[in-house]
Write a protein that holds these residues in place. Sequence first.
Motif, PDB file in Angstrom:
ATOM      1  N   UNK A   1       0.832  -1.204   0.000  1.00  0.00           N
ATOM      2  CA  UNK A   1       0.000   0.000   0.000  1.00  0.00           C
ATOM      3  C   UNK A   1       0.867   1.255   0.000  1.00  0.00           C
ATOM      4  N   UNK A   2       1.941   1.240   0.784  1.00  0.00           N
ATOM      5  CA  UNK A   2       2.833   2.404   0.833  1.00  0.00           C
ATOM      6  C   UNK A   2       3.435   2.683  -0.536  1.00  0.00           C
ATOM      7  N   UNK A   3       3.956   1.649  -1.172  1.00  0.00           N
ATOM      8  CA  UNK A   3       4.572   1.819  -2.492  1.00  0.00           C
ATOM      9  C   UNK A   3       3.558   2.312  -3.515  1.00  0.00           C
TER      10      UNK A   3
ATOM     11  N   UNK B   1       3.482   5.936  -5.681  1.00  0.00           N
ATOM     12  CA  UNK B   1       3.489   5.969  -7.150  1.00  0.00           C
ATOM     13  C   UNK B   1       2.267   6.715  -7.680  1.00  0.00           C
ATOM     14  N   UNK B   2       1.119   6.465  -7.073  1.00  0.00           N
ATOM     15  CA  UNK B   2      -0.124   7.071  -7.558  1.00  0.00           C
ATOM     16  C   UNK B   2      -0.233   8.529  -7.138  1.00  0.00           C
ATOM     17  N   UNK B   3       0.128   8.848  -5.887  1.00  0.00           N
ATOM     18  CA  UNK B   3      -0.021  10.212  -5.377  1.00  0.00           C
ATOM     19  C   UNK B   3       1.337  10.896  -5.319  1.00  0.00           C
ATOM     20  N   UNK B   4       1.938  10.927  -4.155  1.00  0.00           N
ATOM     21  CA  UNK B   4       3.276  11.505  -3.993  1.00  0.00           C
ATOM     22  C   UNK B   4       3.927  10.884  -2.765  1.00  0.00           C
ATOM     23  N   UNK B   5       5.141  11.285  -2.507  1.00  0.00           N
ATOM     24  CA  UNK B   5       5.928  10.636  -1.461  1.00  0.00           C
ATOM     25  C   UNK B   5       5.311  10.838  -0.076  1.00  0.00           C
ATOM     26  N   UNK B   6       4.961  12.067   0.266  1.00  0.00           N
ATOM     27  CA  UNK B   6       4.442  12.348   1.598  1.00  0.00           C
ATOM     28  C   UNK B   6       3.109  11.641   1.832  1.00  0.00           C
ATOM     29  N   UNK B   7       2.191  11.753   0.879  1.00  0.00           N
ATOM     30  CA  UNK B   7       0.890  11.117   1.044  1.00  0.00           C
ATOM     31  C   UNK B   7       1.017   9.594   1.081  1.00  0.00           C
ATOM     32  N   UNK B   8       1.950   9.067   0.320  1.00  0.00           N
ATOM     33  CA  UNK B   8       2.156   7.625   0.335  1.00  0.00           C
ATOM     34  C   UNK B   8       2.663   7.130   1.678  1.00  0.00           C
ATOM     35  N   UNK B   9       3.616   7.853   2.258  1.00  0.00           N
ATOM     36  CA  UNK B   9       4.137   7.461   3.575  1.00  0.00           C
ATOM     37  C   UNK B   9       3.040   7.569   4.630  1.00  0.00           C
ATOM     38  N   UNK B  10       2.251   8.633   4.581  1.00  0.00           N
ATOM     39  CA  UNK B  10       1.158   8.778   5.541  1.00  0.00           C
ATOM     40  C   UNK B  10       0.136   7.662   5.385  1.00  0.00           C
ATOM     41  N   UNK B  11      -0.156   7.273   4.141  1.00  0.00           N
ATOM     42  CA  UNK B  11      -1.084   6.162   3.910  1.00  0.00           C
ATOM     43  C   UNK B  11      -0.529   4.864   4.485  1.00  0.00           C
TER      44      UNK B  11
END
Length: 652
Positions: free
Chosen positions: A367-369, A373-383
Amino acid sequence: MGADLTASIVVFLVALPLCIGVAAASGVPVALGIVSGIVGGLVVGFLPGSSLQVSGPAAGLAVLVLEFVTEHGVGLLGPVVLISGLLQMGLGMLRMGRLFQSISVSVVQGMLAGIGVPLILSQTYALVDSKQLGTALKNIGGLPQLASDVLADRDKLAALGLGLMALVLCFLWKKVPAPLGKVPAPLVAVVLGAAIAALPAVEVKKVSFGSMVDSIDIVGPSALSHLVDPALLTMIVTFTVIASAESLFSAAAVDRMHTGPRTRYNAELFSQGVGNTLCGALGALPMTAVIVRSAANVQAGARTKVSRILHGAWLLGFGLLLPGLLGLIPVTVLAGVLLHAGWKLFNPPAFAQMWRTDRGEGVVMFVTTLAIVVANLLEGVLAGLAVAVVLVALRMSRMTVRTTREGDSGRLELRGNATFLRLPRLIDELDSLADLNRVVVDARGMSHLDLACRSQLEEWAEQRRKGGAERVELLLPGGSGDDVSPAETGAGAAADFDATADVPGTGTGTGAGTGTGTGTSAWAVPGGDPGPAGPHPDPWSRPHRPEPAVPYAMAAHHPGYPPSPGHSPYPDHTTGPAHPSYPAHPSYPGGPAYGPTPHPAYTAPPPAAGAPGARPWEGVPDPRLHDRPAAGVSWGPEDDWAVQRYGEETRR
């Protein structure tokens, strides 16, 4: 000193192509990558924290910087990096370095993979001397058209050949035997690629390198005034979090490679902040600790900080004295080197390994990866962090439920941890007992019962009482709970038993209906002392053991030892002295013994059911442990309390 000098040269040869490649992939002048590398060596190298870790521009931030520069321009990169550095210094002073170690491993690996995938996609375009389209999703969508363009253009095919040569060298160079294998693979790829690109028939793009001094853009107050933009503030936070995390994760990995002094994480975070503050002031790229350079430093035999400081000096000398050599390096070769770095960040085998080790953590990593890829680095880490927290909450909310039913009675036992995440299951289990008249809900075995679940239990019990249930008992952790039937709030109903009887050791109670007495009570052992104070441990938490209200013919069993008030719970046993040596009666094992010498008469077995002098309950199930008598068995007519509870059909 000799080992550190040799290691510094090795690190310089590894760092040079990476500085150039990261700058090119970030969309900024190549000289700014060299500047960040110099700061990482000459400034951060002197500071405390880690002794063998080497800092510089990182491939992991290249895609993020490229997106920022494309949208806001190179001029605003410096202020953002400067403020990020100040934040890092503040975090170090607040001793927050250890906080980054508490991040889930699956989130960290997912973050690295999420950095690697966009880097691979962006460098795929650079590999064929083409301009990338922007975000990772756009680059994926443009791959079919890119393939068509390459097949139709001879120069792009030549660039592809050089780039693939560099990529293959980076993957296979570790198999080359020493001493040639000791030369860093990126350096070999760059030198060989530059030699091939110098041939007259080869037309590929080369690195454009101007004056390193001219590329420096000192940040002024006017540039800082733009930082009120929410987009810039978001980028500051992103740079701070990602640069700090990557540096400290790298420090942990480097510590496992050597036996020297361990990293002081708070000091290292502060040092990284100093480096980024200076890089930002010079308008250069953000820097982090880089695992590739750090590993090369350790493997080359470095012992002290001298190696990383000298590597910065070699970068400074090369940038000032030999800048023209950089113009010979093909861009596609640098793209091949960065493709290899991106693949190592992506690390596909790590997904399979994580899935085999822990499927829940594998989901977090995926999910993080995907989110990065779909959104951006910060939003991906928060997800990823959000999913990891939910996973932990689910695992901490493991609740064991045991339900038993017998006739019109039921018991629900809860064990483990109950949080709001387990509310649906808890409600289902409670609803399955809604048709019963007598229910015990025992939650005393819960390690944790949060407010949501506790409230649900209390509300359900109250609703059942209002709905006409004969008895609902709720036992909560910590000894709290209640035992209430509807008639306790009214008058005229028959009592379960008389809690106000004049029984030795029994507390006094008041109220009408079926309410039980309160206060300190003692449940009695027949033929002996009343026993320990406190409620009797039966399912209904009675204040004392309900015994038949008939005289117990102790003399019939043990002639010569008349009953006495000190050894009988019955009001009618009021004569005779207390015997000094009454042991527990064999019919009631576990009762207290009285005196050092048991009387021989107490060694006889209890009389059989129906024998002269036998108690009414001897030979039948213990009424404390059974809701109703077994088939074909009932209690005697004098047991009015049982008849009142279970009906006339139990009267013998």
